[in-house]
Design a protein around this motif. Sequence first.
Motif, mmCIF file in Angstrom:
data_model
loop_
_atom_site.group_PDB
_atom_site.id
_atom_site.type_symbol
_atom_site.label_atom_id
_atom_site.label_comp_id
_atom_site.label_asym_id
_atom_site.label_seq_id
_atom_site.Cartn_x
_atom_site.Cartn_y
_atom_site.Cartn_z
ATOM 1 N N GLN A 1 0.826 -1.198 0.000
ATOM 2 C CA GLN A 1 0.000 0.000 0.000
ATOM 3 C C GLN A 1 0.865 1.255 0.000
ATOM 4 O O GLN A 1 0.563 2.230 -0.703
ATOM 5 C CB GLN A 1 -0.924 -0.008 1.215
ATOM 6 N N LYS A 2 1.955 1.264 0.776
ATOM 7 C CA LYS A 2 2.849 2.415 0.816
ATOM 8 C C LYS A 2 3.475 2.659 -0.551
ATOM 9 O O LYS A 2 3.576 3.803 -1.019
ATOM 10 C CB LYS A 2 3.934 2.205 1.863
ATOM 11 N N PHE A 3 3.904 1.573 -1.204
ATOM 12 C CA PHE A 3 4.512 1.705 -2.532
ATOM 13 C C PHE A 3 3.515 2.300 -3.529
ATOM 14 O O PHE A 3 3.851 3.201 -4.301
ATOM 15 C CB PHE A 3 4.996 0.340 -3.017
ATOM 16 N N LEU A 4 2.269 1.827 -3.501
ATOM 17 C CA LEU A 4 1.259 2.322 -4.431
ATOM 18 C C LEU A 4 0.904 3.781 -4.144
ATOM 19 O O LEU A 4 0.673 4.568 -5.071
ATOM 20 C CB LEU A 4 0.007 1.440 -4.354
ATOM 21 N N VAL A 5 0.854 4.157 -2.870
ATOM 22 C CA VAL A 5 0.558 5.542 -2.513
ATOM 23 C C VAL A 5 1.660 6.473 -3.011
ATOM 24 O O VAL A 5 1.397 7.548 -3.566
ATOM 25 C CB VAL A 5 0.384 5.673 -0.985
ATOM 26 N N VAL A 6 2.933 6.066 -2.831
ATOM 27 C CA VAL A 6 4.056 6.882 -3.296
ATOM 28 C C VAL A 6 4.027 7.008 -4.821
ATOM 29 O O VAL A 6 4.222 8.106 -5.379
ATOM 30 C CB VAL A 6 5.394 6.278 -2.825
ATOM 31 N N ALA A 7 3.776 5.891 -5.514
ATOM 32 C CA ALA A 7 3.709 5.921 -6.979
ATOM 33 C C ALA A 7 2.590 6.835 -7.456
ATOM 34 O O ALA A 7 2.758 7.620 -8.402
ATOM 35 C CB ALA A 7 3.508 4.514 -7.518
ATOM 36 N N PHE A 8 1.454 6.758 -6.783
ATOM 37 C CA PHE A 8 0.321 7.616 -7.147
ATOM 38 C C PHE A 8 0.656 9.087 -6.903
ATOM 39 O O PHE A 8 0.352 9.957 -7.732
ATOM 40 C CB PHE A 8 -0.911 7.209 -6.346
ATOM 41 N N GLY B 1 0.939 11.758 -9.791
ATOM 42 C CA GLY B 1 -0.016 12.859 -9.690
ATOM 43 C C GLY B 1 0.669 14.205 -9.717
ATOM 44 O O GLY B 1 0.189 15.156 -10.357
ATOM 45 N N ALA B 2 1.808 14.308 -9.023
ATOM 46 C CA ALA B 2 2.562 15.566 -9.032
ATOM 47 C C ALA B 2 3.067 15.879 -10.432
ATOM 48 O O ALA B 2 3.033 17.039 -10.884
ATOM 49 C CB ALA B 2 3.727 15.468 -8.051
ATOM 50 N N TYR C 1 -0.001 19.830 -16.188
ATOM 51 C CA TYR C 1 -1.296 20.468 -16.429
ATOM 52 C C TYR C 1 -1.227 21.965 -16.133
ATOM 53 O O TYR C 1 -1.756 22.796 -16.884
ATOM 54 C CB TYR C 1 -2.362 19.806 -15.565
ATOM 55 N N ALA C 2 -0.566 22.315 -15.024
ATOM 56 C CA ALA C 2 -0.498 23.726 -14.616
ATOM 57 C C ALA C 2 0.331 24.569 -15.568
ATOM 58 O O ALA C 2 0.133 25.784 -15.657
ATOM 59 C CB ALA C 2 0.068 23.815 -13.201
ATOM 60 N N THR C 3 1.243 23.936 -16.287
ATOM 61 C CA THR C 3 2.136 24.699 -17.171
ATOM 62 C C THR C 3 1.728 24.609 -18.636
ATOM 63 O O THR C 3 2.522 24.951 -19.520
ATOM 64 C CB THR C 3 3.578 24.192 -17.018
ATOM 65 N N ARG C 4 0.505 24.173 -18.920
ATOM 66 C CA ARG C 4 0.065 24.072 -20.320
ATOM 67 C C ARG C 4 0.072 25.449 -20.981
ATOM 68 O O ARG C 4 -0.547 26.384 -20.463
ATOM 69 C CB ARG C 4 -1.341 23.495 -20.408
ATOM 70 N N ILE D 1 2.118 10.728 -19.894
ATOM 71 C CA ILE D 1 1.885 11.129 -18.510
ATOM 72 C C ILE D 1 0.501 10.665 -18.065
ATOM 73 O O ILE D 1 0.311 10.187 -16.940
ATOM 74 C CB ILE D 1 2.034 12.650 -18.355
ATOM 75 N N ASP D 2 -0.483 10.809 -18.953
ATOM 76 C CA ASP D 2 -1.824 10.279 -18.687
ATOM 77 C C ASP D 2 -1.763 8.805 -18.315
ATOM 78 O O ASP D 2 -2.370 8.363 -17.341
ATOM 79 C CB ASP D 2 -2.705 10.442 -19.933
ATOM 80 N N SER D 3 -1.047 8.042 -19.120
ATOM 81 C CA SER D 3 -0.992 6.593 -18.926
ATOM 82 C C SER D 3 -0.363 6.229 -17.579
ATOM 83 O O SER D 3 -0.871 5.356 -16.861
ATOM 84 C CB SER D 3 -0.198 5.939 -20.069
#
Length: 695
Positions: free
Chosen positions: A3-10, A14-15, A21-24, A134-136
């Motif tokens: 769970q920790k690994f998946l949270v870090v990957a997410f 996400g970042a 997205y913010a720099t489009r 990045i979407d993928s």
Amino acid sequence: MVQKFLVVAFALSGALYLGAYATRPNVELAISSAEIRHIEGQLYIAAVKPNLSFVHNFAGDSSRATGISSLRLKENGNYIGPDGALHATIKSEGGGSYSHWGKQLYFSPSDGSDPRDSANSYSLEGIASVATWIDSIFLTAATCLLVYLLVYNPVIQSLVFGRHSIAIAVCVFCILFMGVRWEYWSTGIIVGITPDSGSYSIPAMQMINGETPTFDWRTPGYPLFLYLVAKLGLGWIGLALCQQALIFAAGLLTIFGHWSWRPYLAVPSAVVSFGFTSFGGMRSLEVSIMSDALYMPLLIFGFASALLAVSRRSTGWMWLASAFFGAVIATRPAGLFLVPIAMFLSVIAWRIQLRRLALFSFAPCLFVILVACLYNQITVGKFRLTSIGVATFAGATALFWEESTEYPEHLNFVVNDMRACLVSDDARKITQTWDPIELFEAFLNNYNPSTYVCAPRGFNKAYQNAKEKLSREDSTSTVGPSSTPRFDINQMYSGLSTISKFAIAEHPVLYLKFIWSNLYTYLWHNNNRDYDFHHQLPYIYTSTVEFLGTRAAPIPRNPNWPTDLFGDEFRVFEPPASTRPISTQVSTRLDSIRTSLFMNRVAIVLATIATILVLLRLPRQQYRDGPGLFVVTLYASMIGSALLVSLSSMSLLRYSYVTHFFSLSIVLMFVPTAVEFLRSIVDRVIRGAKAISSV
């Protein structure tokens, strides 16, 4: 650890996504006349070469996904369009239509000039998208984390699958549904009007004035709805609000229906219902004067009621479902595919020992159809639901109409008059290929001209031309006196029916090609188009203003539009031309995700497998598997609606919403099996990881 690994990957993915997205950038690309090439007719092509970083791109349309480009074409600094046009349409009609396809721009000048030599300047403007890689990464990380939490986290499981799942599902649906609509009320209040809108409003206006309305062209459902809204004094904006409220209520009933089967289906149903009720095409229809705005909620209400009737074995819900099915048919004739579905549900009710339910469940649907047909018999002299079917068959067969010695003289004139305005090369092309895309383009090139251009306002121009010509040549002709030839609409429909039937009998293979190309497009190719609703608002605004003939005032100038349907002043408010609020951006991103996850092809394969499995289980379960029966009826409805539309109409975008709903609902039926399957896979992976670590 997992769970920790998946949270870090997410979090990391996400970042990365949020940063991209913010720099489009908002880019404007000038098109040099030296880079423009002429293809054919009014069609020109130029390369699209944006200078972007590796985390951004401009996605163009493709055969897999159309309507996704965010680039808009400017001519001399002014937006032109429409965008996403077929290349054949750009070539033949021009008028500023264009398509950003792949890495090329296919376009036409608005004034018909040659863009290589004229003084016009062209540029593309739009906000870049986040790169697909990045979407993928982000979607993969989010999906893995979500699956793990759903399978193993007790807190998440209790929220999503527990006794409070229905409350959470309703909250999720409400927040998402309202969240993508706030910009409509805050920046672009528009009631969309099209040339079709008048054919619905005129019968409503007749009722308001105390006249006897006629429904020879349109079925009575939507005009009656407009009349009711007008009588309640809700006004134009009230109409849009009512239509939005109906689709909202339909989504809630769908969630309740799924929850009544399996409580853990409530939250997935909320997400699926939002995905269907909030895609761009639906949002543009729900605020327009179009029967689709009523057709879709009624269709969802009907299936949700049928779902509750079977799962609860309720006579009341079955009667309600049947009544909704009848209302669907009375709103759009394409709803006739529901008749065998209602009969199938009656058979199921009989087999599960609900004899009273089986005997009467079909009655409301049949009653609505008979009342509509009887009304037309009294008012226009024809016992039929609508005459629009005859007219659409004329459009479907126009490419292979032929003269006949068996026709009266005026019908042969109609044939020649219609054929004179069609693309002759397409008539030859359809005899040489079975490629569904080529066939679809050939038929579409001529379907609209034959139904709207050659014969505007009811497919009658060619017929009226024939009567006027013959009456001038022979004052004793049976078609009417030379001064004012009498126009009988029933006579026209009878003539069009004769020509169409003869064309099908003489060229059954060509008619089969028409059906084949439509079925392919409807089921296999048409669901891959997304609409950015806010991106469409300027076009809705422009078309509404052009149709009304005024910018922001009452409706006095267009003689075909009732000026006081709702008794108040109709005003439109121009939306921002280039801004795209965050809610629309999120909605458009969800549309893209939906398209990626629920492609028609995948949905049809899944639906076929599910239907076969359900049918194999039915004898053993004595027809008591409510969810399974719903899968079968949904699948039959999807195929039935596709076939019915394909018999006489081109498979245009606004017909594909039916397939959206069925595909997503059928996929939802796989949630119980998918959860168990994923749980077993995760278990095996974890056991394997533990075994390797112990070694």
